[in-house]
Write a protein that holds these residues in place. Structure first.
Motif, short mmCIF file in Angstrom:
data_model
loop_
_atom_site.label_atom_id
_atom_site.label_comp_id
_atom_site.label_asym_id
_atom_site.label_seq_id
_atom_site.Cartn_x
_atom_site.Cartn_y
_atom_site.Cartn_z
N GLU A 162 21.70 48.76 45.37
CA GLU A 162 20.82 47.61 44.89
C GLU A 162 19.54 47.96 44.20
OE1 GLU A 162 20.58 42.89 45.16
OE2 GLU A 162 22.05 44.04 46.33
N GLN A 163 18.92 48.55 44.82
CA GLN A 163 17.53 48.92 44.69
C GLN A 163 17.52 49.76 43.40
OE1 GLN A 163 15.51 50.89 47.93
NE2 GLN A 163 13.75 51.63 46.77
N LEU A 164 18.44 50.67 43.23
CA LEU A 164 18.44 51.92 42.22
C LEU A 164 18.93 51.21 41.23
CD1 LEU A 164 19.47 55.09 44.09
CD2 LEU A 164 17.13 54.39 43.28
N PHE A 165 19.95 50.61 41.13
CA PHE A 165 20.89 50.15 40.11
C PHE A 165 20.94 48.57 39.59
CE2 PHE A 165 22.83 54.03 42.10
CZ PHE A 165 22.29 54.95 41.10
N ARG A 166 20.40 47.88 40.50
CA ARG A 166 20.30 46.52 40.53
C ARG A 166 21.76 45.95 40.35
NH1 ARG A 166 15.69 46.51 42.04
NH2 ARG A 166 13.83 46.52 40.70
N MET A 167 22.56 46.62 41.32
CA MET A 167 24.09 46.15 41.41
C MET A 167 24.38 45.87 42.71
SD MET A 167 26.28 49.06 39.29
CE MET A 167 26.38 48.74 37.76
N SER A 168 24.97 44.67 43.01
CA SER A 168 25.62 44.52 44.32
C SER A 168 27.01 44.82 44.64
CB SER A 168 25.62 42.73 44.22
OG SER A 168 26.52 42.19 45.34
N TYR A 169 26.89 45.52 45.94
CA TYR A 169 28.02 46.24 46.41
C TYR A 169 28.28 45.61 47.64
CZ TYR A 169 29.66 49.86 43.35
OH TYR A 169 30.07 50.92 42.30
N THR A 170 29.61 45.15 48.15
CA THR A 170 30.02 44.83 49.49
C THR A 170 30.01 46.07 50.25
OG1 THR A 170 32.27 45.20 49.01
CG2 THR A 170 31.61 43.16 48.62
N LEU A 171 30.07 45.92 51.69
CA LEU A 171 29.90 47.08 52.32
C LEU A 171 31.33 47.84 52.49
CD1 LEU A 171 28.52 45.46 55.88
CD2 LEU A 171 27.43 46.85 54.07
N ARG A 172 32.42 47.15 52.28
CA ARG A 172 33.71 47.92 51.80
C ARG A 172 33.76 48.68 51.01
NH1 ARG A 172 39.54 45.87 53.28
NH2 ARG A 172 38.60 45.55 55.26
N SER A 173 33.04 48.11 49.57
CA SER A 173 32.94 48.92 48.43
C SER A 173 32.08 50.11 48.54
CB SER A 173 32.40 47.99 47.36
OG SER A 173 33.35 47.02 47.07
N THR A 174 31.03 50.06 49.37
CA THR A 174 30.14 51.10 49.68
C THR A 174 30.78 52.12 50.40
OG1 THR A 174 28.18 49.65 49.43
CG2 THR A 174 27.78 51.93 50.62
N SER A 175 31.68 51.82 51.47
CA SER A 175 32.36 52.83 52.20
C SER A 175 33.40 53.65 51.23
CB SER A 175 33.13 52.02 52.95
OG SER A 175 33.99 52.81 53.94
N TYR A 176 33.99 52.72 50.28
CA TYR A 176 35.13 53.45 49.48
C TYR A 176 34.26 54.54 48.56
CZ TYR A 176 38.63 49.98 50.39
OH TYR A 176 39.59 49.40 51.14
N LEU A 177 33.15 54.14 47.97
CA LEU A 177 32.39 55.12 47.31
C LEU A 177 31.94 56.15 47.95
CD1 LEU A 177 30.93 55.68 44.55
CD2 LEU A 177 29.09 54.17 45.62
N LEU A 178 31.34 56.04 49.31
CA LEU A 178 30.97 57.03 50.07
C LEU A 178 32.08 58.10 50.30
CD1 LEU A 178 28.47 55.35 52.53
CD2 LEU A 178 27.81 57.08 50.67
N HIS A 179 33.23 57.50 50.66
CA HIS A 179 34.47 58.38 51.00
C HIS A 179 34.75 59.24 49.72
CE1 HIS A 179 35.70 57.66 55.02
NE2 HIS A 179 35.18 56.32 54.80
N ARG A 180 34.62 58.82 48.59
CA ARG A 180 34.99 59.35 47.27
C ARG A 180 34.12 60.43 46.84
NH1 ARG A 180 34.23 56.23 41.72
NH2 ARG A 180 32.69 57.93 41.66
#
Length: 150
Positions: free
Chosen positions: A44-62
């Motif tokens: 959110e700080q870097l890109f001004r985008m709101s992610y859910t915790l689950r979406s963040t988890s998917y992104l980190l795994h990817r």
């Protein structure tokens, strides 16, 4: 199939660079962990985008990140070495009868690290939490037979 990532390749590369730099440069220096909430706040700080915790988890795994599995340590069990070596007085004798000192020893330790919590890191790299330390205390109390109450 799932939704496409909302971050383009440049933003993903920028996020990976920020994650590799560690959490301290981004204001989380007290325990240097990457939690899902912290990574979500960083996005959110870097890109001004709101992610859910689950979406963040998917992104980190990817991206090849995962929470490390906890290491299990074997509990130490067994008899006390002084009992096994016969270092105790015979049954029915007292310290006063043998003119012996009685000593009580106690040790205690306290870790100054924060409590265990989940952190994220690249697969195959164990995260290292620095700082903290350990506090160790030892106490010895001895009773002399000369000063024992009658």
């Amino acid at each position: 199939m799932g939704r496409r990532c909302r971050l383009d390749e440049q933003k993903v590369a920028r996020l990976e660079h920020a994650l590799d730099a560690g959490s301290a440069p981004h204001g989380w220096g007290e325990d240097q962990r990457w939690t899902l909430a912290r990574v979500t706040a960083l996005i959110e700080q870097l890109f001004r985008m709101s992610y859910t915790l689950r979406s963040t988890s998917y992104l980190l795994h990817r991206l090849g990140w995962s929470p490390p599995a906890p290491q299990r340590r074997r509990a130490e069990r067994g008899r006390h070495r002084y009992v096994d070596q016969g270092g105790l007085a015979e049954r029915g004798t007292t310290a006063r009868d043998q003119d012996a000192w009685i000593c009580f020893e106690d040790e205690a330790g306290q870790s100054l690290r924060p409590p265990k919590a989940r952190t994220w890191s690249r697969r195959g790299r164990t995260p290292v939490v620095t700082g903290s330390g350990r506090l160790s205390l030892a106490r010895l109390i001895c009773l002399s037979p000369a000063n024992a109450p009658a």
